[in-house]
Design an enzyme around this catalytic site. Structure first.
Site, PDB file in Angstrom:
ATOM      1  N   LYS A  32       3.529  10.183   8.314  1.00  0.00           N
ATOM      2  CA  LYS A  32       3.197   9.583   9.599  1.00  0.00           C
ATOM      3  C   LYS A  32       4.117  10.045  10.734  1.00  0.00           C
ATOM      4  O   LYS A  32       3.946  11.130  11.263  1.00  0.00           O
ATOM      5  CB  LYS A  32       3.166   8.063   9.470  1.00  0.00           C
ATOM      6  CG  LYS A  32       2.056   7.551   8.538  1.00  0.00           C
ATOM      7  CD  LYS A  32       1.875   6.062   8.638  1.00  0.00           C
ATOM      8  CE  LYS A  32       0.871   5.529   7.632  1.00  0.00           C
ATOM      9  NZ  LYS A  32      -0.502   6.022   7.815  1.00  0.00           N
ATOM     10  N   TYR A  90       0.857  -1.186   0.000  1.00  0.00           N
ATOM     11  CA  TYR A  90       0.000   0.000   0.000  1.00  0.00           C
ATOM     12  C   TYR A  90       0.892   1.235   0.000  1.00  0.00           C
ATOM     13  O   TYR A  90       1.764   1.377   0.858  1.00  0.00           O
ATOM     14  CB  TYR A  90      -0.918   0.021   1.227  1.00  0.00           C
ATOM     15  CG  TYR A  90      -1.744   1.288   1.326  1.00  0.00           C
ATOM     16  CD1 TYR A  90      -2.767   1.545   0.421  1.00  0.00           C
ATOM     17  CD2 TYR A  90      -1.490   2.234   2.323  1.00  0.00           C
ATOM     18  CE1 TYR A  90      -3.524   2.707   0.504  1.00  0.00           C
ATOM     19  CE2 TYR A  90      -2.243   3.398   2.406  1.00  0.00           C
ATOM     20  CZ  TYR A  90      -3.258   3.637   1.493  1.00  0.00           C
ATOM     21  OH  TYR A  90      -3.994   4.793   1.575  1.00  0.00           O
ATOM     22  N   ASP A 117       9.494   3.549  -0.101  1.00  0.00           N
ATOM     23  CA  ASP A 117       8.346   4.127   0.593  1.00  0.00           C
ATOM     24  C   ASP A 117       8.521   3.839   2.079  1.00  0.00           C
ATOM     25  O   ASP A 117       8.275   2.729   2.547  1.00  0.00           O
ATOM     26  CB  ASP A 117       7.059   3.519   0.063  1.00  0.00           C
ATOM     27  CG  ASP A 117       5.820   4.033   0.795  1.00  0.00           C
ATOM     28  OD1 ASP A 117       5.972   4.856   1.715  1.00  0.00           O
ATOM     29  OD2 ASP A 117       4.708   3.599   0.453  1.00  0.00           O
TER      30      ASP A 117
END
Length: 462
Positions: free
Chosen positions: A300, A172, A272
């Protein structure tokens, strides 16, 4: 989010499944009784919000916990139930809920303004901190991980003049079209394991976008070699450690092989690190493994609880933005309020020392859970990376999405989750759950998970 998305083909002792089912049914009834306020709030929200939530990831059966207050490692829902938060904002809260250093920085910035739409000195300060941690010289800020990965892909396409990108099955990377493909596809649609069929994760993705995205298995350098052989791939984007299927570690030498293959084919390598980020260690997964990508994406944990993303990279690629060849825009990018939070997070709240302490505490928690699994002979194992850990309900190591889909046991995982949440252990439901030990989890808060897990194991195997 569903809670039973694993294959039912897993061979598990039927007595464990029967006991897990009984625990689940009992605990669902307890959950309904103790979270009536959350249920009412969700029913109200469903009249004006699809699924009753602002992000579809927040929806789960029978209804989500609706939170009223959070501080440190704890949250309190609208019914007054207290939880130790191990979800920590899907990993965004490595600094904990309103770390004192982050609070001070944000409160001070409020006196000077929240949005300038012109540069602030703090932009360079935070970029310098990221450059120090990741060893990449140039950075730009975004407002989310989705934006960061989207912009990194655009830079890669601008640098190479190529259209296609490669991603890993089960990975994801945000909710933009190019990467919302084969996130967690049904195996009925996913094609052969060594050459997966790209499967859109949502309606609304065009055939043209789908045609430009190639999907390969994780931990399979030969598949990457085949995918890049045509010389038409701009970028391979990959989590150095997959964290969409619990925690899935790279094989020894895999990341080094990926670096070599992409370099030989003129394809940019994008790490990522939105999920791994600074929870993996002072220099992220990049620093942990010592493999330097061309571009890295963050979000995040670097924002200390505020909406912040970033992407950085080698000078030659980030200079495409300087030259105006690649546009990167955003009204809220690098706004001074989130810069204040990020500065406090990177320099103080999540310092190298604080990070090491949290990782050591997480290791003690993970070791305790591994001992419980061994003592009860559970069909599970633990995985640790940095300040994150998980219990994966499979006896064998998960190396890729197909392993996770075919070997993990949804009945036991959901029973553990609902048992835990009724005892104040807050994690997202499903087989992909992972915990984060923040810098504000003390020893008692961190180890509470193991205590409750031991209670569950005792009852499951009684």
């Amino acid at each position: 989010m569903t809670t039973t998305d694993a294959s039912s083909a897993v061979a598990v002792d039927p007595r464990l499944v029967e006991r897990a089912t009984a625990i689940r049914e009992r605990e669902l009834a307890v959950y309904a009784e103790r979270t009536k306020g959350s249920q009412a709030a969700t029913e109200r929200a469903r009249k004006v919000l699809p699924l009753g939530v602002p992000s579809s990831f927040q929806a789960y059966d029978p209804h989500p916990i609706v939170v009223r207050h959070a501080s440190g490692p704890r949250m309190v829902d609208v019914d007054g139930n207290e939880y130790i938060d191990y979800d920590m904002g899907f990993g965004a809260l490595f600094a904990g809920h309103m770390h004192p250093a982050v609070r001070r920085a944000v409160e001070a910035q409020l006196d000077d303004g929240t949005l300038f739409v012109t540069p602030a000195e703090s932009n360079a300060v935070v970029a310098e901190l990221l450059a120090e941690r990741y060893g990449l010289p140039m950075w730009r800020f975004t407002n989310s991980g989705t934006e960061a990965t989207m912009d990194a892909v655009r830079v890669a396409r601008g640098a190479t003049g190529r259209d296609k990108i490669v991603k890993v099955e089960g990975g994801y990377h945000g909710h933009h079209d190019e990467l919302l493909i084969s996130m967690k596809p049904s195996l009925d649609e996913a094609g052969p394991p060594d050459s997966p069929t790209p499967v859109p994760a949502t309606a609304g993705i065009t055939a043209g976008v789908l045609a430009d995205t190639i999907v390969i298995p994780y931990n399979d350098p030969e598949a990457l070699e085949r995918a890049l052989a045509g010389g038409d791939v701009a970028a391979f984007i990959v989590e150095p450690v997959m964290e969409n299927i619990g925690i899935c570690l790279p094989d020894d030498g895999y990341l080094e092989a990926v670096r070599d293959i992409t370099s030989r084919h003129g394809t940019l390598l994008i790490f990522d690190e939105v999920k791994t980020g600074i929870t993996a260690g002072f220099g992220g997964a990049t620093g942990h493994y010592g493999v330097v990508p061309d571009l890295v994406t963050l979000a995040k944990s670097i924002g200390g609880g505020f909406p912040l993303g970033a992407f950085g990279g080698k000078q030659e690629y980030m200079d495409l933005i300087t030259q105006g060849k690649v546009l990167h825009l955003g009204t809220y990018n690098g706004n001074p309020l989130v810069m204040a939070a990020a500065h406090a997070t990177l320099s103080e709240a999540c310092s190298a020392e604080a990070t090491d302490e949290a990782i050591a505490r997480n290791r003690r928690l993970t070791d305790a859970c591994a001992s419980i699994i061994a003592d009860h002979d559970l069909p599970a194992h633990t995985v640790l990376f940095g300040a994150k850990g998980c219990v994966t309900w499979s006896r064998t190591r998960v190396r890729n999405y197909r392993d996770w889909k075919l070997s993990t046991t949804g009945e036991l995982a959901f029973a553990q989750w609902i048992h835990g949440i009724n005892r104040g252990i807050l994690l997202p439901p499903g087989l992909d759950e992972q915990w984060l030990v923040s810098v504000m989890h003390d020893e008692a808060a961190a180890m509470r998970y193991a205590d409750v897990f031991a209670e569950f194991a005792d009852e499951l195997t009684a």
